[in-house]
Design a protein around this motif. Structure first.
Motif, PDB file in Angstrom:
ATOM      1  N   ARG A  17     -68.004  20.002  47.953  1.00  0.00           N
ATOM      2  CA  ARG A  17     -66.609  20.282  48.271  1.00  0.00           C
ATOM      3  C   ARG A  17     -65.683  19.287  47.576  1.00  0.00           C
ATOM      4  O   ARG A  17     -64.549  19.595  47.232  1.00  0.00           O
ATOM      5  N   TYR A  18     -66.184  18.080  47.370  1.00  0.00           N
ATOM      6  CA  TYR A  18     -65.330  17.019  46.849  1.00  0.00           C
ATOM      7  C   TYR A  18     -65.444  16.878  45.329  1.00  0.00           C
ATOM      8  O   TYR A  18     -66.523  17.070  44.762  1.00  0.00           O
ATOM      9  N   ALA A  19     -64.354  16.476  44.718  1.00  0.00           N
ATOM     10  CA  ALA A  19     -64.406  16.151  43.292  1.00  0.00           C
ATOM     11  C   ALA A  19     -65.155  14.840  43.104  1.00  0.00           C
ATOM     12  O   ALA A  19     -65.925  14.678  42.152  1.00  0.00           O
ATOM     13  N   VAL A  20     -64.895  13.905  44.006  1.00  0.00           N
ATOM     14  CA  VAL A  20     -65.564  12.605  43.974  1.00  0.00           C
ATOM     15  C   VAL A  20     -65.967  12.276  45.407  1.00  0.00           C
ATOM     16  O   VAL A  20     -65.136  12.400  46.311  1.00  0.00           O
ATOM     17  N   GLN A  21     -67.206  11.881  45.593  1.00  0.00           N
ATOM     18  CA  GLN A  21     -67.637  11.558  46.955  1.00  0.00           C
ATOM     19  C   GLN A  21     -68.507  10.296  46.939  1.00  0.00           C
ATOM     20  O   GLN A  21     -69.524  10.240  46.244  1.00  0.00           O
ATOM     21  N   LEU A  22     -68.072   9.298  47.688  1.00  0.00           N
ATOM     22  CA  LEU A  22     -68.858   8.076  47.838  1.00  0.00           C
ATOM     23  C   LEU A  22     -69.375   8.033  49.266  1.00  0.00           C
ATOM     24  O   LEU A  22     -68.609   8.271  50.216  1.00  0.00           O
ATOM     25  N   THR A  23     -70.660   7.744  49.417  1.00  0.00           N
ATOM     26  CA  THR A  23     -71.243   7.649  50.757  1.00  0.00           C
ATOM     27  C   THR A  23     -71.978   6.320  50.887  1.00  0.00           C
ATOM     28  O   THR A  23     -72.941   6.069  50.166  1.00  0.00           O
ATOM     29  N   GLY A  24     -71.470   5.483  51.753  1.00  0.00           N
ATOM     30  CA  GLY A  24     -72.106   4.181  52.032  1.00  0.00           C
ATOM     31  C   GLY A  24     -72.316   3.330  50.791  1.00  0.00           C
ATOM     32  O   GLY A  24     -73.352   2.692  50.638  1.00  0.00           O
ATOM     33  N   VAL A  25     -71.326   3.315  49.898  1.00  0.00           N
ATOM     34  CA  VAL A  25     -71.503   2.605  48.617  1.00  0.00           C
ATOM     35  C   VAL A  25     -71.269   1.099  48.782  1.00  0.00           C
ATOM     36  O   VAL A  25     -70.235   0.658  49.257  1.00  0.00           O
ATOM     37  N   THR A  26     -72.282   0.351  48.387  1.00  0.00           N
ATOM     38  CA  THR A  26     -72.206  -1.109  48.402  1.00  0.00           C
ATOM     39  C   THR A  26     -72.448  -1.605  46.985  1.00  0.00           C
ATOM     40  O   THR A  26     -73.297  -1.057  46.277  1.00  0.00           O
ATOM     41  N   ALA A  70     -66.673   6.294  38.871  1.00  0.00           N
ATOM     42  CA  ALA A  70     -66.651   6.961  37.564  1.00  0.00           C
ATOM     43  C   ALA A  70     -67.992   6.902  36.852  1.00  0.00           C
ATOM     44  O   ALA A  70     -68.114   7.355  35.719  1.00  0.00           O
ATOM     45  N   GLY A  71     -69.003   6.323  37.494  1.00  0.00           N
ATOM     46  CA  GLY A  71     -70.324   6.260  36.882  1.00  0.00           C
ATOM     47  C   GLY A  71     -70.414   5.258  35.749  1.00  0.00           C
ATOM     48  O   GLY A  71     -71.316   5.328  34.918  1.00  0.00           O
ATOM     49  N   LEU A  72     -69.488   4.306  35.706  1.00  0.00           N
ATOM     50  CA  LEU A  72     -69.546   3.258  34.683  1.00  0.00           C
ATOM     51  C   LEU A  72     -70.418   2.104  35.153  1.00  0.00           C
ATOM     52  O   LEU A  72     -70.867   1.286  34.369  1.00  0.00           O
ATOM     53  N   ASP A  73     -70.588   2.013  36.450  1.00  0.00           N
ATOM     54  CA  ASP A  73     -71.405   0.969  37.049  1.00  0.00           C
ATOM     55  C   ASP A  73     -72.201   1.623  38.172  1.00  0.00           C
ATOM     56  O   ASP A  73     -71.690   2.538  38.829  1.00  0.00           O
ATOM     57  N   ARG A  74     -73.442   1.168  38.368  1.00  0.00           N
ATOM     58  CA  ARG A  74     -74.263   1.763  39.427  1.00  0.00           C
ATOM     59  C   ARG A  74     -74.138   0.921  40.687  1.00  0.00           C
ATOM     60  O   ARG A  74     -74.222  -0.310  40.617  1.00  0.00           O
ATOM     61  N   PRO A  75     -73.947   1.565  41.852  1.00  0.00           N
ATOM     62  CA  PRO A  75     -73.864   0.791  43.088  1.00  0.00           C
ATOM     63  C   PRO A  75     -75.197   0.126  43.421  1.00  0.00           C
ATOM     64  O   PRO A  75     -76.246   0.580  42.955  1.00  0.00           O
TER      65      PRO A  75
END
Ligand code: ATP
Length: 258
Positions: A17-26, A70-75
């Motif tokens: 549903r989302y264009a961008v979705q972050l879940t529990g990103v550390t 933006a996928g430039l860095d990995r969490p």
């Protein structure tokens, strides 16, 4: 009048549903006693066709948020999805391809290629993606960013503000699904800044693109649909239809407690 710029980006390919979705990103930088937790279990869903401001005091994690989203860095942990695609599941080559085809970047470090002219710099993402420029859209971007007279010049022949405008034009030219912008108006005079924010708004309203913009400026945030506030790596507040006054109030509260 709402103007249409031809074919819209293919959001139907997006499963989520989302264009961008972050879940529990550390995101942690370094190890041991000197480790910095730049993002601390951040979860956020950004709807397609919206304009979001990411705000917060200096060092609160805004740029880290943008780089991870933006996928430039990995969490370090957590999940980032772009148009439903889990970025961690992609190998580097596929990730590069996704960034090239679906994402536009407008960053503080302009990353302009010195040996290319302004026009060549702007159309580079199109050439890399094997696409033709849409003449009407290209002309419209040029007029709005005010670079029409500079197309044959090289980046070193431009002021900082003009280089920023080239970077903005380059981020918009492919009409990507999501545009990530880090302080896109920071180096510009108020009038040009307003035009640039208008252009980003138009990308959202007319082309159903999604814009995620880091900014310190409450006036810039007032052009967006939604403001998200970070403090020490956490989302601590959100605001719909932000006004400059209300944003400034939240920011000054965060600076007092930062
Ligand atoms: N590559 C890195 N290595 C180590 N620490 C980092 C790195 N990048 C960022 N940090 C730290 O992570 C925290 C968040 O930094 P970030 O640049 O995301 O904040 P910001 O809100 O964008 O700041 P500003 O508004 O000053 O640009 C800061 O404490 C910063 O020093």
């Amino acid at each position: 009048m709402v103007r249409s710029w031809g074919q819209q980006p293919d959001v139907s390919a997006a499963k989520g549903r989302y264009a961008v979705q972050l879940t529990g990103v550390t995101k942690q930088f370094g190890e041991g006693p000197t480790a910095v937790l730049a993002l601390d279990t951040v979860s956020l869903g950004i709807e397609p066709g919206t304009f979001t401001a990411v705000m917060g005091p200096s060092g609160s994690g805004k740029s880290t948020f943008l780089h991870c989203a933006a996928g430039l860095d990995r969490p370090t942990s957590g999940e980032v999805r772009l148009g439903g695609q889990d970025l961690a599941a992609l190998r580097e080559r596929r990730l590069t391809e996704l960034r090239r085809t679906r994402i536009g970047f407008v960053f503080q470090a302009f990353n302009l290629l010195p040996s290319l002219t302004v026009e060549q710099n702007i159309t580079l993402p199109l050439r890399l993606a094997g696409k033709e420029a849409d003449a009407a859209w290209f002309h419209h971007i040029m007029t709005t960013v005010g670079l029409g007279d500079c197309l044959a010049r090289f980046p070193t022949q431009l002021s900082g503000g003009q280089q920023q405008r080239v970077a903005i034009a380059r981020g918009l030219v492919t009409r990507p699904q999501v545009i990530f912008a880090d302080e896109p108006t920071g180096a510009l005079d108020p009038e040009t800044a307003r035009d640039i924010l208008g252009l980003l708004r138009q990308a959202v309203t007319d082309l159903h693109q999604t814009v995620v913009m880091v900014t310190h400026d409450p006036v810039a945030a007032a052009h967006t649909d939604h403001a998200v506030f970070l403090s020490t790596g956490r989302i601590v507040d959100e605001m719909g239809a932000p006004s400059a006054d209300r944003v400034a109030e939240v920011l000054s509260g965060l600076r007092r407690t930062a």
